[in-house]
Design an enzyme around this catalytic site. Structure first.
Site, PDB file in Angstrom:
ATOM      1  N   ARG A 100       0.817  -1.156  -0.072  1.00 29.35           N
ATOM      2  CA  ARG A 100      -0.169   0.031  -0.053  1.00 29.35           C
ATOM      3  C   ARG A 100       0.744   1.356   0.023  1.00 29.35           C
ATOM      4  O   ARG A 100       0.706   1.982  -0.700  1.00 29.35           O
ATOM      5  CB  ARG A 100      -0.892  -0.208   0.990  1.00 29.35           C
ATOM      6  CG  ARG A 100      -2.179  -0.152   0.942  1.00 29.35           C
ATOM      7  CD  ARG A 100      -3.282   0.023   2.120  1.00 29.35           C
ATOM      8  NE  ARG A 100      -2.588  -0.262   3.389  1.00 29.35           N
ATOM      9  CZ  ARG A 100      -3.167  -1.118   3.955  1.00 29.35           C
ATOM     10  NH1 ARG A 100      -4.723  -1.147   3.976  1.00 29.35           N
ATOM     11  NH2 ARG A 100      -2.903  -1.543   5.225  1.00 29.35           N
ATOM     12  N   GLU A 124      -2.875 -23.159   3.749  1.00 29.15           N
ATOM     13  CA  GLU A 124      -2.580 -23.872   4.918  1.00 29.15           C
ATOM     14  C   GLU A 124      -2.355 -22.675   6.147  1.00 29.15           C
ATOM     15  O   GLU A 124      -2.595 -22.820   7.078  1.00 29.15           O
ATOM     16  CB  GLU A 124      -1.102 -24.286   4.708  1.00 29.15           C
ATOM     17  CG  GLU A 124      -0.491 -24.937   5.807  1.00 29.15           C
ATOM     18  CD  GLU A 124      -1.490 -26.272   6.443  1.00 29.15           C
ATOM     19  OE1 GLU A 124      -1.589 -27.429   5.846  1.00 29.15           O
ATOM     20  OE2 GLU A 124      -1.837 -26.195   7.495  1.00 29.15           O
ATOM     21  N   ILE A 171       1.223 -24.235  11.835  1.00 34.33           N
ATOM     22  CA  ILE A 171       0.902 -25.827  12.209  1.00 34.33           C
ATOM     23  C   ILE A 171       0.339 -26.265  10.832  1.00 34.33           C
ATOM     24  O   ILE A 171      -0.635 -25.779  10.373  1.00 34.33           O
ATOM     25  CB  ILE A 171      -0.001 -25.795  13.218  1.00 34.33           C
ATOM     26  CG1 ILE A 171       0.219 -25.187  14.631  1.00 34.33           C
ATOM     27  CG2 ILE A 171      -0.514 -27.386  13.529  1.00 34.33           C
ATOM     28  CD1 ILE A 171      -0.666 -25.355  15.637  1.00 34.33           C
ATOM     29  N   LYS A 228     -11.749 -19.807  11.283  1.00 33.84           N
ATOM     30  CA  LYS A 228     -10.778 -20.906  10.970  1.00 33.84           C
ATOM     31  C   LYS A 228     -11.526 -22.319  11.280  1.00 33.84           C
ATOM     32  O   LYS A 228     -11.281 -23.264  10.832  1.00 33.84           O
ATOM     33  CB  LYS A 228      -9.412 -20.966  12.114  1.00 33.84           C
ATOM     34  CG  LYS A 228      -8.635 -19.650  11.722  1.00 33.84           C
ATOM     35  CD  LYS A 228      -7.799 -19.171  12.986  1.00 33.84           C
ATOM     36  CE  LYS A 228      -6.746 -18.118  12.591  1.00 33.84           C
ATOM     37  NZ  LYS A 228      -6.114 -17.438  13.660  1.00 33.84           N
TER      38      LYS A 228
HETATM   39  N1  HSE Z   1      -4.793 -12.768  14.505  1.00 35.30           N
HETATM   40  C1  HSE Z   1      -4.725 -14.077  14.556  1.00 35.30           C
HETATM   41  C2  HSE Z   1      -4.261 -14.963  15.623  1.00 35.30           C
HETATM   42  C3  HSE Z   1      -3.266 -14.176  13.525  1.00 35.30           C
HETATM   43  O1  HSE Z   1      -3.834 -14.328  16.818  1.00 35.30           O
HETATM   44  O2  HSE Z   1      -4.044 -16.140  15.794  1.00 35.30           O
HETATM   45  C4  HSE Z   1      -3.188 -15.626  12.806  1.00 35.30           C
HETATM   46  O3  HSE Z   1      -4.384 -16.239  12.091  1.00 35.30           O
END
Ligand code: HSE
Length: 436
Positions: free
Chosen positions: A45, A129, A136, A205
């Site tokens: 940016r 991933e 991980i 996630k």
């Molecule tokens: N903000 C995320 C965490 C970064 O603290 O896990 C990794 O996805």
């Protein structure tokens, strides 16, 4: 053989980490991938900002679309985050027949179904991933290592910032805001840190993990999400007295009635390995029918741990460049025409155990009334702890652990308990899992 040309979108924490890892380990990575990997252009940016990496050999631009449209580039690595411009760029890359590597969990959780469908049509790979649990290799483990199993449930500490905050508050008594600020300075937190503390990042996630574990489409909107903001210091102390730790977990479980998808603070027995995962570390515990429980542990955020996963994806893509698209590992582990439409259960139908904290008048019969209201909903008490009155007051904290119950019935019991004249304020409820 000619090197594989990469276009990098974003030179922030993870972008710089990726440049550093690719440069430092170039020789080993080339020996593994079979070809040299070269970042030829990158977008940022603000081009005037100083970088934590050497960009001398990389053509820089402030226009990410220029990177996507560069005819030399075969693989686009998307590390800008967000779901608007990132979506546009990723779809454009796919349309041009380019492979994509991304660390963007929000993008995959919200738009993955569309992205994977378009990628399959074009015969390109989209690898992600780094989107779950930082360094991980949990996507690879679930999608490939456990492919012979039926996954029964998984439970993970999948937000490093949240775990860092909980650990520092518990071990050092630090204030929430102070720890959050440090997590931001260390590059762990999301651009909008409410995503970390309110559980949205973990829900992104979890949606991805559940999809790969159970062969269902991505359904972020169905994840029940509760953050860490309501956990009191006293709850941490009482939980420990009872032999538990409070962790912010993402849980996905297949039941006969449907799939549970939930992110919330959870009491877990302190003797479980996962209860001892502290700081920015993440861990995912997976229970599968053939292998039994397996635990995956490592750094869940940060520049080079996340870059480790990004680079692994780049290498995977390079190795598969010449393979027949039909024979690649499917994006969501299951063949796209074999995804199941099994229902995701509303939180009311979830069955779990509970920690309840109440503030009650210290007089005869109060506990009996509360026990009766729980019994009316078929809820059995597992343990009960009554503490001393707070600073000479006439009320005392009471902590109840219940056995497993249906959430709807627990809600009814809480509603009735809160209406008692002898109970002050709201009942604090934290779900409890034994993770057996
Ligand atoms: N903000 C995320 C965490 C970064 O603290 O896990 C990794 O996805």
């Amino acid at each position: 053989m000619e090197s594989v040309k990469i276009g990098l979108l974003g030179l922030g924490t993870v972008g710089s980490g990726t440049v550093n890892v690719l440069q430092r380990n170039a020789e080993e990575i080339a020996r593994r991938a079979g070809r040299e990997i070269q970042i030829v252009c990158a977008s940022a940016r603000d081009l005037t900002r100083s970088r934590n990496c050497d960009v001398d050999t990389i053509r820089l631009t402030s226009d990410p679309m220029e990177v996507v449209c560069d005819p030399d580039v075969e693989i686009i690595v998307e590390l800008i985050g967000g779901t608007t411009l990132a979506l546009e760029l990723v779809l454009k890359a796919i349309e041009q027949g380019k492979h994509v590597v991304t660390a963007n969990k929000a993008l995959i959780a919200l738009h993955g179904n569309e992205i994977f469908a378009k990628a399959s049509d074009k015969g390109v790979m989209v690898a992600f991933e780094a989107a779950v649990a930082g360094g991980i290799p949990i996507i690879k483990a679930l999608r490939e290592g456990l492919t012979g199993n039926q996954i029964e449930w998984l439970a993970g500490i999948i937000n490093g910032t949240g775990n860092f905050i909980l650990t520092e508050m518990r071990d050092k008594g630090r204030a929430f805001e102070d720890v959050l600020k440090e997590a931001q300075e260390l590059g762990y937190a999301e651009a909008d840190p409410t995503f970390d503390v309110e559980g949205i990042d973990a829900a992104h996630k979890l949606a991805i993990l559940a999809s790969i574990a159970f062969g269902i489409p991505l359904q972020f909107e169905k994840v029940f999400t509760e953050g860490i903001g309501a956990i009191g210091k006293e709850d941490v102390v009482y939980a420990e007295e009872l032999g538990y730790r409070i962790k912010h977990l993402g849980i996905a479980r297949k039941t006969a009635e449907g799939i549970e998808l939930r992110v919330h603070p959870t009491l877990i027995p302190e003797k479980r390995l996962i209860a001892n995962v502290d700081g920015v570390m993440n861990a995912v515990l997976v229970n599968a029918d053939a292998v039994g429980p397996t635990l995956y542990y490592g750094a869940g955020a940060g520049a080079e741990p996340t870059a480790s996963a990004v680079v692994a994806d780049i290498v995977d893509v390079v190795r598969m460049l010449t393979s027949d698209p039909e024979n690649r590992v499917p994006h969501l582990a299951f063949q796209s025409n074999a995804l199941s439409d099994v229902a995701v259960l509303p939180i009311d139908e979830v069955v779990t155990a509970y920690y309840l904290r109440l503030c009650v008048e210290d007089k005869p019969g109060v506990l009996a009334e509360i026990a009766q209201l729980l019994a009316d909903q078929q809820i059995s008490i597992e343990a009960l702890l009554q503490k001393e009155p707070v600073d000479g007051q006439s009320v005392v904290p009471v902590i109840i652990l219940t056995q497993r119950a249906v959430e709807r019935e627990l809600n009814r019991a809480i509603y009735a308990i809160e209406k008692l004249d002898t109970v002050r304020g709201s009942v604090i409820r934290i779900r409890l899992e034994t993770l057996k």
